[in-house]
Write a protein that holds these residues in place. Structure first.
Motif, PDB file in Angstrom:
ATOM      1  N   GLU A 224       7.741   2.375  -6.544  1.00  0.00           N
ATOM      2  CA  GLU A 224       7.414   1.907  -7.893  1.00  0.00           C
ATOM      3  C   GLU A 224       7.092   0.421  -7.923  1.00  0.00           C
ATOM      4  O   GLU A 224       6.338  -0.045  -8.781  1.00  0.00           O
ATOM      5  CB  GLU A 224       8.569   2.217  -8.857  1.00  0.00           C
ATOM      6  N   LEU A 225       7.664  -0.341  -7.006  1.00  0.00           N
ATOM      7  CA  LEU A 225       7.398  -1.771  -6.964  1.00  0.00           C
ATOM      8  C   LEU A 225       6.046  -2.028  -6.293  1.00  0.00           C
ATOM      9  O   LEU A 225       5.861  -1.741  -5.107  1.00  0.00           O
ATOM     10  CB  LEU A 225       8.507  -2.495  -6.207  1.00  0.00           C
ATOM     11  N   VAL A 226       5.112  -2.555  -7.057  1.00  0.00           N
ATOM     12  CA  VAL A 226       3.739  -2.749  -6.571  1.00  0.00           C
ATOM     13  C   VAL A 226       3.703  -3.583  -5.297  1.00  0.00           C
ATOM     14  O   VAL A 226       2.973  -3.271  -4.341  1.00  0.00           O
ATOM     15  CB  VAL A 226       2.880  -3.420  -7.673  1.00  0.00           C
ATOM     16  N   ALA A 227       4.471  -4.648  -5.263  1.00  0.00           N
ATOM     17  CA  ALA A 227       4.434  -5.573  -4.134  1.00  0.00           C
ATOM     18  C   ALA A 227       4.927  -4.949  -2.832  1.00  0.00           C
ATOM     19  O   ALA A 227       4.623  -5.452  -1.740  1.00  0.00           O
ATOM     20  CB  ALA A 227       5.262  -6.818  -4.448  1.00  0.00           C
ATOM     21  N   GLU A 228       5.676  -3.848  -2.927  1.00  0.00           N
ATOM     22  CA  GLU A 228       6.246  -3.223  -1.727  1.00  0.00           C
ATOM     23  C   GLU A 228       5.380  -2.107  -1.161  1.00  0.00           C
ATOM     24  O   GLU A 228       5.705  -1.546  -0.116  1.00  0.00           O
ATOM     25  CB  GLU A 228       7.648  -2.683  -2.039  1.00  0.00           C
ATOM     26  N   ARG A 229       4.290  -1.780  -1.831  1.00  0.00           N
ATOM     27  CA  ARG A 229       3.424  -0.707  -1.332  1.00  0.00           C
ATOM     28  C   ARG A 229       2.670  -1.148  -0.086  1.00  0.00           C
ATOM     29  O   ARG A 229       2.158  -2.269  -0.009  1.00  0.00           O
ATOM     30  CB  ARG A 229       2.445  -0.264  -2.424  1.00  0.00           C
ATOM     31  N   ILE A 230       2.570  -0.241   0.861  1.00  0.00           N
ATOM     32  CA  ILE A 230       1.904  -0.518   2.128  1.00  0.00           C
ATOM     33  C   ILE A 230       0.396  -0.605   1.922  1.00  0.00           C
ATOM     34  O   ILE A 230      -0.160  -0.001   1.003  1.00  0.00           O
ATOM     35  CB  ILE A 230       2.259   0.599   3.148  1.00  0.00           C
ATOM     36  N   GLN A 231      -0.274  -1.388   2.755  1.00  0.00           N
ATOM     37  CA  GLN A 231      -1.730  -1.532   2.677  1.00  0.00           C
ATOM     38  C   GLN A 231      -2.419  -0.354   3.360  1.00  0.00           C
ATOM     39  O   GLN A 231      -1.885   0.259   4.278  1.00  0.00           O
ATOM     40  CB  GLN A 231      -2.167  -2.845   3.334  1.00  0.00           C
ATOM     41  N   ILE A 232      -3.636  -0.045   2.915  1.00  0.00           N
ATOM     42  CA  ILE A 232      -4.357   1.122   3.431  1.00  0.00           C
ATOM     43  C   ILE A 232      -4.656   0.995   4.921  1.00  0.00           C
ATOM     44  O   ILE A 232      -4.677   1.996   5.647  1.00  0.00           O
ATOM     45  CB  ILE A 232      -5.653   1.375   2.626  1.00  0.00           C
ATOM     46  N   LYS A 233      -4.858  -0.227   5.408  1.00  0.00           N
ATOM     47  CA  LYS A 233      -5.121  -0.402   6.845  1.00  0.00           C
ATOM     48  C   LYS A 233      -3.897  -0.023   7.675  1.00  0.00           C
ATOM     49  O   LYS A 233      -4.019   0.541   8.768  1.00  0.00           O
ATOM     50  CB  LYS A 233      -5.533  -1.848   7.129  1.00  0.00           C
ATOM     51  N   GLU A 234      -2.710  -0.338   7.156  1.00  0.00           N
ATOM     52  CA  GLU A 234      -1.483   0.040   7.856  1.00  0.00           C
ATOM     53  C   GLU A 234      -1.310   1.559   7.838  1.00  0.00           C
ATOM     54  O   GLU A 234      -0.833   2.156   8.810  1.00  0.00           O
ATOM     55  CB  GLU A 234      -0.283  -0.629   7.196  1.00  0.00           C
ATOM     56  N   VAL A 235      -1.670   2.177   6.733  1.00  0.00           N
ATOM     57  CA  VAL A 235      -1.613   3.637   6.632  1.00  0.00           C
ATOM     58  C   VAL A 235      -2.483   4.269   7.711  1.00  0.00           C
ATOM     59  O   VAL A 235      -2.049   5.187   8.424  1.00  0.00           O
ATOM     60  CB  VAL A 235      -2.089   4.105   5.241  1.00  0.00           C
TER      61      VAL A 235
END
Length: 252
Positions: A224-235
């Motif tokens: 839920e915390l926007v700042a903690e979401r992983i980046q798409i490149k890391e995915v």
């Protein structure tokens, strides 16, 4: 006459090749394990001579590959343009598959383009409940991280076969909360059973390990915390690593 001789030569050549081909003998028990005890979910088709099944591990190569395709599409939208594009309504029904099982992200009806000077914008048009990020509903705030949230929910759904809108999920217990409750020790409680059994115990351990990583990745995307979401490149980096491991297991 010339055609007749040529046909004979080809036939003889084919016979020689056939004589050299050695077919590996597979026991009934190996077939049973590979197809998850002949699970209907692994059934490709039936004919007069028998049934054709897909190996469980292949169903898992395939699911990971589809999610990699979706992640590649998001990377293109978010990072491949001079101005990032936010899809705003990422969900399974907006992912199309061609005959080669290559995935394409579709339906850009409510997509938003972010100006270079902005990392987010506001909208009165919401995506689909269950997949939209919390900040969409509470603030109407659209950003690329909102797509990451939706992607994370899709990732969880793909490997649990549970939709976020099912009756079992409420305000108190969402799909994300349900998955996080069982990870990592009880992953078998949430993962689609058709993905769990493979050919041998070694494959089983490796498969469970990869599934834990995949579901944890889904949780990282959908926090839920926007700042903690992983980046798409890391995915993409993590999913490609898992795909390589699965390909190695399949070739053994």
């Amino acid at each position: 006459m010339k055609r007749h001789r040529r046909k004979n030569v080809c036939s003889q050549h084919s016979n020689d090749l056939c004589a050299k081909i050695e077919h590996k003998k597979i026991s009934y028990q190996e077939l049973q394990r590979a197809t998850t005890d002949f699970c209907e979910g692994n059934l490709l088709g039936e004919g007069s001579y028998g049934s054709v099944y897909q190996r469980a591990i292949e169903i898992l190569l395939e699911s990971v590959s589809i999610m990699i395709d979706v992640a590649l599409a998001l990377e293109y939208l978010h990072d491949g343009q001079s101005e990032p594009v936010v899809h705003c309504d990422l969900k399974p029904s907006n992912v199309l598959l061609d005959e080669d099982m290559i995935a394409y992200v579709a339906d850009f009806g409510i997509a938003k383009i972010l100006a270079e000077t902005k990392t987010a914008t506001e909208t009165n048009t919401l995506g689909t409940l269950g997949y939209i990020a919390p900040e969409y509903g509470s603030e109407g705030r659209v950003s690329t991280t909102g797509d990451i949230y939706s992607y994370g929910i899709m990732l969880l759904e793909t490997f649990t076969r549970k939709k976020p809108t099912e009756e079992m999920f409420t305000d108190e217990r969402s799909l994300r909360q349900w998955v996080s409750t069982w990870l990592p020790d009880e992953v078998m409680e949430v993962v689609d059973s058709g993905l769990l059994r493979t050919q041998n115990e070694g494959d089983m351990v490796a498969t469970q390990s990869n599934l834990i990583t995949i579901l944890e990745l889904g949780l990282e995307c959908s926090t839920e915390l926007v700042a903690e979401r992983i980046q798409i490149k890391e995915v993409l980096g993590k999913l490609n690593k898992i795909k390589r491991q699965l390909l190695q297991n399949q070739s053994v």
